[in-house]
Design a protein around this motif. Structure first.
Motif, PDB file in Angstrom:
ATOM      1  N   PRO A  29       2.081   5.179   9.648  1.00  0.00           N
ATOM      2  CA  PRO A  29       1.829   3.797   9.221  1.00  0.00           C
ATOM      3  C   PRO A  29       0.988   3.668   7.950  1.00  0.00           C
ATOM      4  O   PRO A  29       1.265   2.820   7.098  1.00  0.00           O
ATOM      5  CB  PRO A  29       1.108   3.189  10.433  1.00  0.00           C
ATOM      6  CG  PRO A  29       1.656   3.947  11.595  1.00  0.00           C
ATOM      7  CD  PRO A  29       1.836   5.354  11.097  1.00  0.00           C
ATOM      8  N   ALA A  30      -0.032   4.518   7.804  1.00  0.00           N
ATOM      9  CA  ALA A  30      -0.881   4.432   6.611  1.00  0.00           C
ATOM     10  C   ALA A  30      -0.095   4.771   5.344  1.00  0.00           C
ATOM     11  O   ALA A  30      -0.209   4.082   4.324  1.00  0.00           O
ATOM     12  CB  ALA A  30      -2.081   5.356   6.749  1.00  0.00           C
ATOM     13  N   CYS A  31       0.715   5.836   5.413  1.00  0.00           N
ATOM     14  CA  CYS A  31       1.506   6.220   4.246  1.00  0.00           C
ATOM     15  C   CYS A  31       2.554   5.165   3.921  1.00  0.00           C
ATOM     16  O   CYS A  31       2.850   4.915   2.741  1.00  0.00           O
ATOM     17  CB  CYS A  31       2.166   7.577   4.474  1.00  0.00           C
ATOM     18  SG  CYS A  31       0.998   8.963   4.472  1.00  0.00           S
ATOM     19  N   LEU A  32       3.127   4.545   4.945  1.00  0.00           N
ATOM     20  CA  LEU A  32       4.112   3.489   4.702  1.00  0.00           C
ATOM     21  C   LEU A  32       3.470   2.284   4.013  1.00  0.00           C
ATOM     22  O   LEU A  32       4.090   1.636   3.153  1.00  0.00           O
ATOM     23  CB  LEU A  32       4.773   3.076   6.014  1.00  0.00           C
ATOM     24  CG  LEU A  32       5.707   4.113   6.640  1.00  0.00           C
ATOM     25  CD1 LEU A  32       6.230   3.617   7.985  1.00  0.00           C
ATOM     26  CD2 LEU A  32       6.867   4.443   5.698  1.00  0.00           C
ATOM     27  N   ILE A  33       2.230   1.973   4.365  1.00  0.00           N
ATOM     28  CA  ILE A  33       1.528   0.881   3.680  1.00  0.00           C
ATOM     29  C   ILE A  33       1.292   1.255   2.217  1.00  0.00           C
ATOM     30  O   ILE A  33       1.476   0.439   1.305  1.00  0.00           O
ATOM     31  CB  ILE A  33       0.195   0.562   4.389  1.00  0.00           C
ATOM     32  CG1 ILE A  33       0.468  -0.021   5.777  1.00  0.00           C
ATOM     33  CG2 ILE A  33      -0.638  -0.417   3.561  1.00  0.00           C
ATOM     34  CD1 ILE A  33      -0.778  -0.197   6.621  1.00  0.00           C
ATOM     35  N   THR A  34       0.880   2.508   1.975  1.00  0.00           N
ATOM     36  CA  THR A  34       0.695   2.973   0.596  1.00  0.00           C
ATOM     37  C   THR A  34       1.990   2.859  -0.181  1.00  0.00           C
ATOM     38  O   THR A  34       2.012   2.383  -1.335  1.00  0.00           O
ATOM     39  CB  THR A  34       0.206   4.428   0.588  1.00  0.00           C
ATOM     40  OG1 THR A  34      -1.000   4.534   1.339  1.00  0.00           O
ATOM     41  CG2 THR A  34      -0.060   4.898  -0.843  1.00  0.00           C
ATOM     42  N   LEU A  35       3.101   3.281   0.419  1.00  0.00           N
ATOM     43  CA  LEU A  35       4.401   3.218  -0.259  1.00  0.00           C
ATOM     44  C   LEU A  35       4.838   1.774  -0.484  1.00  0.00           C
ATOM     45  O   LEU A  35       5.469   1.466  -1.501  1.00  0.00           O
ATOM     46  CB  LEU A  35       5.437   3.980   0.548  1.00  0.00           C
ATOM     47  CG  LEU A  35       5.241   5.498   0.599  1.00  0.00           C
ATOM     48  CD1 LEU A  35       6.203   6.137   1.586  1.00  0.00           C
ATOM     49  CD2 LEU A  35       5.420   6.117  -0.786  1.00  0.00           C
TER      50      LEU A  35
END
Length: 225
Positions: A29-35
């Protein structure tokens, strides 16, 4: 000292190998928010190139909101060493796109470029990547300054530029271009000067989204009037 036998650039050390997947990277989830923030910045770049500066500023602010909350989510996840380090590196690359490249593209399409403005933009970009490289180096060395930032985080451009552009309608084009050049130069200095900047507290995570929501509503309205 040479590489160990059989070790090639791009290999993952055995101690940190993950289960084999078909796609490189981590998509928690954190990486998806960054992306999602990177996609918002890409939209801002495209909108600026199309002359829709108001909507480009909206995209920049959405990128800033993504950067504000990806770390909050990351701290609540159970990650292995690779996922944690990947998140750090992804965040840094995303910051380059969102908060260094995107404001420059918006500015270059908003006002006619001048020699002082181009020079200020160059200094801004150099200072931004130096700052990010510095803190990435601290991360690799497992040095994590706490309690306060050192210098101004590049993420603040996502708020400062939409606020600065509020003055565009009140100033002649030449004066606004000079103001932008000054802002780029000042931000470059603040990126790399070693002064304490308080880290956001809990109130910040409430007030900043409210301010961003107000600015987003204003710039969306301005784009259609």
């Amino acid at each position: 000292m040479g590489r160990p036998a059989g070790h090639r650039q791009g290999d993952i050390p055995l101690a940190s190998k993950r289960s084999r997947t078909w796609i490189l990277g981590v998509y928690d989830p954190a990486c998806l928010i960054t992306l999602a923030g990177v996609l918002a910045a890409a939209a801002a770049i495209a909108l600026a190139a199309a002359g829709r500066i108001e909507l480009a500023l909206v995209g920049l602010m959405f990128a800033g909101l993504a950067d504000l909350f990806d770390g909050v989510v990351a701290r609540r996840l159970r990650r292995n060493d690779y996922a944690r380090e990947f998140g750090v590196q992804l965040d840094t690359v995303g910051d380059v796109v969102s908060f260094i490249v995107t404001p420059v593209v918006i500015a270059l399409h908003a006002v006619p470029p001048s020699l002082p403005g181009i020079a200020a933009i160059g200094v801004f970009m150099v200072a931004g990547v130096v700052r990010l490289a510095h803190f990435n180096t601290l991360s690799v060395r497992a040095e994590h300054p706490s309690g306060q930032h050192r210098g101004l985080p590049v993420t603040y451009t996502a708020l400062l530029f939409p606020l600065l552009f509020l003055l565009q309608a009140a100033l002649p084009a030449a004066q606004f271009a000079q103001l932008l050049a000054f802002a780029f130069g000042l931000l470059a200095l603040l990126f790399v000067v070693d002064i304490p900047v308080p880290r956001p507290g809990r109130v910040f995570y409430v007030l900043l989204p409210l301010l961003a929501a107000g600015l987003i509503a204003y710039w969306v309205w301005r784009s259609f009037v």
